[in-house]
Scaffold this motif. Structure first.
Motif, PDB file in Angstrom:
ATOM      1  N   LYS A  73       0.813  -1.218   0.000  1.00  0.00           N
ATOM      2  CA  LYS A  73       0.000   0.000   0.000  1.00  0.00           C
ATOM      3  C   LYS A  73       0.849   1.271   0.000  1.00  0.00           C
ATOM      4  O   LYS A  73       0.396   2.338  -0.412  1.00  0.00           O
ATOM      5  CB  LYS A  73      -0.856   0.004   1.275  1.00  0.00           C
ATOM      6  CG  LYS A  73      -2.320   0.090   1.052  1.00  0.00           C
ATOM      7  CD  LYS A  73      -3.096  -0.110   2.345  1.00  0.00           C
ATOM      8  CE  LYS A  73      -2.551   0.646   3.552  1.00  0.00           C
ATOM      9  NZ  LYS A  73      -3.347   0.381   4.772  1.00  0.00           N
ATOM     10  N   VAL A 104      -3.629   6.615  -2.878  1.00  0.00           N
ATOM     11  CA  VAL A 104      -3.835   6.244  -1.466  1.00  0.00           C
ATOM     12  C   VAL A 104      -5.336   6.090  -1.192  1.00  0.00           C
ATOM     13  O   VAL A 104      -6.174   6.577  -1.946  1.00  0.00           O
ATOM     14  CB  VAL A 104      -3.222   7.277  -0.470  1.00  0.00           C
ATOM     15  CG1 VAL A 104      -1.746   7.488  -0.766  1.00  0.00           C
ATOM     16  CG2 VAL A 104      -3.992   8.588  -0.461  1.00  0.00           C
ATOM     17  N   GLN A 105      -5.653   5.411  -0.114  1.00  0.00           N
ATOM     18  CA  GLN A 105      -7.059   5.232   0.238  1.00  0.00           C
ATOM     19  C   GLN A 105      -7.711   6.605   0.445  1.00  0.00           C
ATOM     20  O   GLN A 105      -7.102   7.502   1.022  1.00  0.00           O
ATOM     21  CB  GLN A 105      -7.172   4.421   1.532  1.00  0.00           C
ATOM     22  CG  GLN A 105      -6.742   2.970   1.381  1.00  0.00           C
ATOM     23  CD  GLN A 105      -6.812   2.232   2.711  1.00  0.00           C
ATOM     24  OE1 GLN A 105      -6.097   2.581   3.648  1.00  0.00           O
ATOM     25  NE2 GLN A 105      -7.671   1.239   2.787  1.00  0.00           N
TER      26      GLN A 105
END
Lengths: 323, 323
Positions: free
Chosen positions: A59, A120-121
């Protein structure tokens, strides 16, 4: 997991980024500067900071790559401003192409850095972009201060420390804080990691100043005394000016801005004053001070000791580097 | 609400932005270029597009300002690349300060544009930044193509239209789509507003090409024939090259790149060929074609007719402008 595994993942991620195709004149210089290499320290900091809080580092890879793209954007533009002919031993972009190309390719690199962060989230996006934008503006401020200092003769040591903090250290701080944010670290851990990065960055830059005068020419990879010859306001010079008596200060000022027929003579004379004033030991003390503070911040981060060891070892390797 | 009310809100918003304070060498040029004024068409497009879907326009003001900051960033960097001495009748930033300042202040302006977008609601942030980043990269691509065309002699009309689309039109399209996104418009309305902006932008640029040759010197505010003298590959020149017979094409090519003692003679000779080939009418037809298409897209937007009238009137005023 050996640290090389993290580095390989970063290299792999960087190699898959498609910056763009047409017009090639715009995108080719981006691939060129990114392919010049470098130690990829900043993305490594992001990934290692993230690894403190989560097992899975995937991530963090694209945002880590974004930090490296941003860093290389600053190099591309700084090289124009500094009229630098070489970067990592190769022609700079504005030399290989021209200044316009380096300006425009740099601009689009900054856009691409932002684009990479968009991966990114969503929950992290506002804070990541806020921290990044603040950091990016600060890096520009640092570069402006650095340019201002070239023509100033009254730079103070605190001003110098502020300049290197902005120009170099805040990006290391951001790289680490980014990893912490993506790993959902606490506010306190984020701050400690950021400070670890900033203090390490300052120590790193001071060490750079030191090696320019006291480094091993062969290992350092550049001319010893380059800063002295270009009258750069380094920590060494500013400390010498501050600590010297009237006579030595006058002598230093006489060397500053002087066109010399024999460069070695100038380097030797200024170094002799530094030696008299114990500047080497004083700079080493300052480096140790910042490095010690950096490690204290890392110490306070609530994460497994064996994971923090990666970051401690990386910081240590930066301090012991001979190039 | 008269259109001046929207303009006043935009002016008010722009006047309250704090770009930064220290170092002043970095931030002063930003205030300087933003204070040079301009018609603020792009933020007005954002606000008017938003107004199609929501009564309250306040939410659109900061993002609209971001578009204007971005636009001025591109002007600051383009002016370096084009070595332009003047911008809106005043010294350009690289002339008033220097190229390094214009590079670095421009860089921080791009960062500030992104920062201003961070004020949108979190739900809109990913899509807004995705659209903006795409647009920003395209604007850079357009500028690169424009520079490439300077040294090319085989530019086609489709290539030229592609260049002005990227360099000028996509930002108008983005400004409108932004307002639509913030107003929670449907995908279809977003696309139609974007196309309305792009087509209007192309028509606007073609009209700029036309006025350079056939405009009223006093009203146009710049030298008539400037594009002819600088051998710029405009729609007029490319159409003339395409439509001419062997003799006229040879004559045009002979004038291209020629240093002339009497500029008026060159302008007169090239204009005479344009007249023979009916280039004025052909360009006007192309402008009308794009403008008509633009208005069709606006027509299809599902919003009150009286609100769409603001955008139609604004586009019309751009087409009828004499400067």
């Amino acid at each position: 997991m050996p640290i090389a595994t993290f580095s390989e993942k970063i290299a792999q991620t960087l190699s898959t980024i498609n910056y763009g195709d047409e017009p090639t004149e715009l995108y080719e210089p981006i691939r060129y500067i990114m392919d010049l290499g470098g130690k990829r320290i900043r993305p490594l900091l992001t990934v290692l900071a993230h690894h403190l809080f989560e097992d899975e580092v995937d991530k963090a890879l694209l945002p880590a790559a974004a930090v490296e793209v941003f860093h290389n954007f600053t190099l591309m533009h700084d090289d124009i401003m500094d009229q630098a002919p070489l970067r990592r031993g190769q022609e700079t972009v504005h030399e290989k192409w021209n200044a316009n190309t380096a300006i425009l390719s740099g601009d689009v690199m900054l856009v691409k850095a932002y684009e990479l962060f968009l991966g990114v989230q969503p929950i992290h996006l506002p804070i990541v972009l806020k921290l990044f934008s603040k950091c990016a503006a600060e890096v520009c401020e640092g570069q402006q201060l650095d340019m201002n200092f070239e023509t100033r003769t009254d730079v103070s040591i605190p001003e110098y420390l502020q300049m290197i903090t902005l120009k170099t250290a805040v990006l290391l701080g951001f790289a680490l804080e980014l990893g912490a944010v993506l790993g959902n670290a606490s506010e306190e851990d984020r701050k400690n990691l950021k400070e670890f990065g900033i203090k390490t960055g300052i120590a790193f830059q001071l060490r750079d100043d030191l090696l320019d005068v006291y480094g091993d020419a062969a290992q350092f990879g550049k001319q010893v005394g380059g800063d002295i010859l270009s009258d750069k306001k380094t920590f060494l010079l500013l400390t010498a000016l501050e600590d010297s008596n009237e006579m030595h200060r006058t002598e230093l000022h006489n060397w500053l801005g002087k066109m010399v027929a024999n460069p070695a003579e100038k380097v030797k004379a200024v170094t002799a004053i530094y030696d008299l004033l114990d500047i080497k030991a004083k700079t080493e003390a300052k480096i140790n001070h910042y490095f010690h503070e950096a490690l204290e911040h890392l110490e306070h981060v609530n994460a497994p000791k064996e994971r923090k060891e990666y970051l401690r070892a990386l910081a240590l390797s930066l301090m012991e580097r001979n190039n």
